[in-house]
Design a protein around this motif. Sequence first.
Motif: not given
Length: 290
Positions: A66, A95, A181-186
Motif C-alpha cells: 500500500q 492499494h 488498515t481496513s478493507p472496503g474503501h477501494q
Amino acid sequence: MILVTGATGHVGSELMRLLAKQGTPARALVHSPDKAAPIQHLGLETALGDFEQPDTLDVAMKGCDQVFLLAPPTPRQPQQEQHVIDAARRAGVGHVVKQSVPWASADAPVVFSRWHGQIEQHLAQSGLAYTLLRPSSFMQNFLMSAQQVADQGALYGMFGEGRVAFIDARDIAAVAAELLTSPGHQGASYTLTGPEALSAVEVAGRLAAATGRQVRSVDLGPDSYRHALAGAGMPGWLVDGVVEGNTMLAAGHGATVTDEVARLTGRPPRTFAQFAADHRVAFGASRPSR
C-alpha cells in the motif's frame, strides 16, 4: 508494508505516529538522512528517495503493498506523484490512498485543484486500486499567521463573507490510517471537513478565547493579499494558487460540512477551539493550558 510519501508534513508525520502506535509496518520516503531520525525513533522504516528519480522510488517501494501518496505542492507535483504511481504499478502495489484537494479536475479554477485533477486522472488510468481523500482547508495553515496574531493581535487574510469547514490535519491522518488498515474503501472518494463552518471573525474569536488575548480579523482584498504574500517571499506560482484558493473560499465554496471523519474513524473531528487550545502558546498565550 505501507509506504508513506510526504511523511514529514502535517498529515504524514501524524500518520506515521498513528501507524507506529498501531504496530502497523510502515516505511517513510524521506529526501535526506536528517529527516529519518524522528521516524526511526518511532520504530518504523525509512527509505531515501527522490520524486524526480524513479529508480529510488522503485527501491523504496520494494515489499510494499500500500502507498499513501502526497508530494509537496510545486509546479512539478503532477509529474512527481505520477512517478510514484508508476513505481507503485511496477512494484505490484495493491492499494493507493491519495490525498487530493477539493474541486480536483483538469479544468478547475484553482491551480492546485488542476494539478491534483491531473494526478487523479493518471491514477485512474494506472489500473491500481485507489482511494481519494479530499480534505477542506487545514486548521494548521493558521500557524503561518501565529506570530502576527501573537505580536499584533490581528489575523490577516483574504476572507470575504465565506465560511469554511476547516479540518485539523491530525483528523486527515486518522482517516488515512483507517483506510490503510481496513478493507472496503477501494474506489471510494471522501470529502473531509471539520465539524463546523466558520467565518474569519469566528476563527479570531476562538483564538482569542484560547489565548486570553484580543484577536481581530483583518480582511485584505485580493490585491493587498497578493502583495503581502509576495512581500513575505512566496514564489509567484504559490501566490497565484493561494489567491485563487482564497477567492473560492471567500465566495462560500468551502462551507460544506460532512460527517466522513466521524463515520470513518468512529469519533468526531476536532473543533477549531480544540486546535486553538492545543497551539495557544504559538498564538500568544503566556503559558500552556493544563
